[in-house]
Design a protein around this motif. Structure first.
Motif, PDB file in Angstrom:
ATOM      1  N   LEU A 106       7.324  -4.224 -23.232  1.00  0.00           N
ATOM      2  CA  LEU A 106       7.051  -2.800 -23.408  1.00  0.00           C
ATOM      3  C   LEU A 106       6.378  -2.513 -24.743  1.00  0.00           C
ATOM      4  O   LEU A 106       5.313  -1.897 -24.791  1.00  0.00           O
ATOM      5  N   VAL A 107       7.004  -2.978 -25.836  1.00  0.00           N
ATOM      6  CA  VAL A 107       6.500  -2.578 -27.158  1.00  0.00           C
ATOM      7  C   VAL A 107       5.189  -3.270 -27.517  1.00  0.00           C
ATOM      8  O   VAL A 107       4.439  -2.774 -28.358  1.00  0.00           O
ATOM      9  N   THR A 108       4.887  -4.404 -26.870  1.00  0.00           N
ATOM     10  CA  THR A 108       3.580  -5.031 -27.069  1.00  0.00           C
ATOM     11  C   THR A 108       2.562  -4.535 -26.050  1.00  0.00           C
ATOM     12  O   THR A 108       1.425  -4.991 -26.023  1.00  0.00           O
ATOM     13  N   GLN A 109       2.994  -3.616 -25.189  1.00  0.00           N
ATOM     14  CA  GLN A 109       2.161  -2.992 -24.162  1.00  0.00           C
ATOM     15  C   GLN A 109       1.545  -4.020 -23.213  1.00  0.00           C
ATOM     16  O   GLN A 109       0.390  -3.909 -22.803  1.00  0.00           O
ATOM     17  N   ARG A 110       2.350  -5.009 -22.839  1.00  0.00           N
ATOM     18  CA  ARG A 110       1.898  -5.995 -21.859  1.00  0.00           C
ATOM     19  C   ARG A 110       2.356  -5.659 -20.450  1.00  0.00           C
ATOM     20  O   ARG A 110       1.939  -6.307 -19.498  1.00  0.00           O
ATOM     21  N   ARG A 111       3.221  -4.693 -20.295  1.00  0.00           N
ATOM     22  CA  ARG A 111       3.615  -4.182 -18.988  1.00  0.00           C
ATOM     23  C   ARG A 111       3.833  -2.678 -19.101  1.00  0.00           C
ATOM     24  O   ARG A 111       4.223  -2.166 -20.150  1.00  0.00           O
ATOM     25  N   HIS A 112       3.616  -1.987 -17.986  1.00  0.00           N
ATOM     26  CA  HIS A 112       3.877  -0.552 -17.924  1.00  0.00           C
ATOM     27  C   HIS A 112       5.382  -0.327 -17.857  1.00  0.00           C
ATOM     28  O   HIS A 112       6.113  -1.111 -17.220  1.00  0.00           O
ATOM     29  N   ALA A 123      11.659   9.749 -24.518  1.00  0.00           N
ATOM     30  CA  ALA A 123      10.271  10.038 -24.920  1.00  0.00           C
ATOM     31  C   ALA A 123       9.586   8.812 -25.501  1.00  0.00           C
ATOM     32  O   ALA A 123       8.353   8.703 -25.464  1.00  0.00           O
ATOM     33  N   TRP A 124      10.371   7.897 -26.033  1.00  0.00           N
ATOM     34  CA  TRP A 124       9.804   6.725 -26.708  1.00  0.00           C
ATOM     35  C   TRP A 124       9.223   5.708 -25.735  1.00  0.00           C
ATOM     36  O   TRP A 124       8.156   5.124 -25.986  1.00  0.00           O
ATOM     37  N   LEU A 125       9.891   5.473 -24.618  1.00  0.00           N
ATOM     38  CA  LEU A 125       9.478   4.391 -23.719  1.00  0.00           C
ATOM     39  C   LEU A 125       8.004   4.452 -23.317  1.00  0.00           C
ATOM     40  O   LEU A 125       7.315   3.429 -23.344  1.00  0.00           O
ATOM     41  N   PRO A 126       7.457   5.616 -22.966  1.00  0.00           N
ATOM     42  CA  PRO A 126       6.049   5.628 -22.542  1.00  0.00           C
ATOM     43  C   PRO A 126       5.052   5.412 -23.674  1.00  0.00           C
ATOM     44  O   PRO A 126       3.876   5.113 -23.400  1.00  0.00           O
ATOM     45  N   ILE A 127       5.481   5.540 -24.933  1.00  0.00           N
ATOM     46  CA  ILE A 127       4.529   5.446 -26.045  1.00  0.00           C
ATOM     47  C   ILE A 127       4.849   4.303 -27.005  1.00  0.00           C
ATOM     48  O   ILE A 127       4.164   4.135 -28.015  1.00  0.00           O
ATOM     49  N   ARG A 186      -0.978  -1.319 -20.199  1.00  0.00           N
ATOM     50  CA  ARG A 186      -1.247  -1.761 -18.838  1.00  0.00           C
ATOM     51  C   ARG A 186      -0.881  -0.649 -17.863  1.00  0.00           C
ATOM     52  O   ARG A 186       0.065   0.112 -18.086  1.00  0.00           O
ATOM     53  N   GLY A 187      -1.593  -0.573 -16.788  1.00  0.00           N
ATOM     54  CA  GLY A 187      -1.242   0.369 -15.738  1.00  0.00           C
ATOM     55  C   GLY A 187      -0.075  -0.141 -14.949  1.00  0.00           C
ATOM     56  O   GLY A 187       0.264  -1.329 -14.992  1.00  0.00           O
ATOM     57  N   PRO A 188       0.596   0.730 -14.189  1.00  0.00           N
ATOM     58  CA  PRO A 188       1.720   0.286 -13.359  1.00  0.00           C
ATOM     59  C   PRO A 188       1.249  -0.669 -12.280  1.00  0.00           C
ATOM     60  O   PRO A 188       0.105  -0.600 -11.821  1.00  0.00           O
ATOM     61  N   ALA A 189       2.124  -1.582 -11.875  1.00  0.00           N
ATOM     62  CA  ALA A 189       1.755  -2.577 -10.866  1.00  0.00           C
ATOM     63  C   ALA A 189       1.361  -1.933  -9.560  1.00  0.00           C
ATOM     64  O   ALA A 189       0.536  -2.454  -8.795  1.00  0.00           O
ATOM     65  N   SER A 190       1.918  -0.755  -9.277  1.00  0.00           N
ATOM     66  CA  SER A 190       1.606  -0.049  -8.045  1.00  0.00           C
ATOM     67  C   SER A 190       0.204   0.504  -8.043  1.00  0.00           C
ATOM     68  O   SER A 190      -0.330   0.884  -6.997  1.00  0.00           O
TER      69      SER A 190
END
Length: 294
Positions: free
Chosen positions: A251-257, A272-276, A288-292
């Motif tokens: 998450l924090v390295t933004q390798r997965r949504h 609020a933190w998780l998405p940013i 990354r975009g969501p897998a869906s």
């Protein structure tokens, strides 16, 4: 091309020292441990690319416009600047100012330029240069007093913070390479350093998005790769993030949504933190975009 990690590997909120394993560990002991972990993380990535056919170095990775070669070239580029910072701070500052100023004045991105130049090398030469640079980083940081702050593209960092940042970035770019090759890496206890850095950059992530840094603390309750628990933050915090340590680091390295990760948030700040969340400095990353695909 846009590098998923800006050249500033640690933000103003990054820790100046990594979490210690016990009260007997002094700053120099912590640094030695971090450098050992950095070496181990680098070796994992090295094993992925060491025997790749030359054609596979041109495989695209999830980072838009970046191949496997770009990923390794970027790490080698950053290692080179790390060594400069550790060996001669004044020379680093002068060189960085000149190189970055000229490129940006011409409307070019120094990070992209470094990756493109390295990716143009023969894979064997690039691999050898990355290996040499890794050894030089270890020697340079090991020989730097633990309380000395080294210049960087962002705020100055002590050697332990610099080693933590290098480990984080090596792991993150290694994830890009693993994804490109269809390989699943075995998570290790080294993720603890990235998780710790992830929490320490919470305020930075909010600031990047034009929001005030939260005043309420957040606690992490993470499941380590070996099944034990890692906790960071005050025990009485009402804002809590729970889940696998691997997922938090992704998450924090933004390798997965964040929608694709087994993380839960309790409390308004944690939610609020998780998405940013963003452990690396520079402008907000696209992630990354969501897998869906939604």
């Amino acid at each position: 091309m846009t590098d998923p990690n800006a050249p500033q590997d640690a933000s103003k909120d990054a820790p100046q020292d990594a979490p210690q394993d016990g009260p007997q560990d002094g700053p120099q002991d912590v640094l030695r441990g971090l450098l050992a972990d950095l070496g181990a993380e680098s070796a994992v990535l090295d094993a992925l690319v060491a025997d790749l056919p030359a054609a596979d170095w041109a495989r695209p990775t999830p980072a838009e416009g970046w191949t496997v070669a770009h990923q390794i070239a970027h790490l080698a580029w950053t290692d080179d600047w790390t060594v400069r910072a550790a060996r001669d701070g004044e020379a680093f500052t002068a060189a960085a100012g000149a190189a970055f100023g000229d490129l940006r004045a011409a409307g070019r991105d120094p990070v992209d330029e470094g990756a493109v130049a390295g990716a143009a090398e023969e894979p064997a030469a690039l691999l050898a240069r990355w290996r040499t640079g890794r050894d030089a980083v270890h020697t340079a940081l090991a020989g730097t007093p633990a309380d000395v702050k080294l210049p960087w593209f962002g705020p100055p960092m002590k050697p332990a913070s610099m080693a933590t940042a290098r480990l984080m970035e090596t792991w993150a770019h290694g994830q890009d390479v693993a994804d490109a090759l269809g390989v699943t890496r075995e998570p290790s206890a080294r993720l603890r350093h990235i998780a710790h850095l992830g929490l320490r950059t919470l305020g930075f992530a909010f600031t990047l998005h034009g929001r005030p840094a939260p005043q309420s603390p957040v606690r992490l309750e993470l499941t380590a790769p070996d099944g034990t628990s890692w906790t960071f933050g005050p025990a009485d915090a009402t804002d809590v993030v729970r889940g696998p340590a691997l997922d938090f680091c992704l998450l924090v390295t933004q390798r997965r949504h964040h929608d694709d990760l087994a993380l839960t948030a309790t409390g308004p700040t944690a939610t609020a933190w998780l998405p940013i969340a963003q452990v690396f400095a520079g402008p907000p990353g696209k992630g990354r975009g969501p897998a869906s695909g939604a």
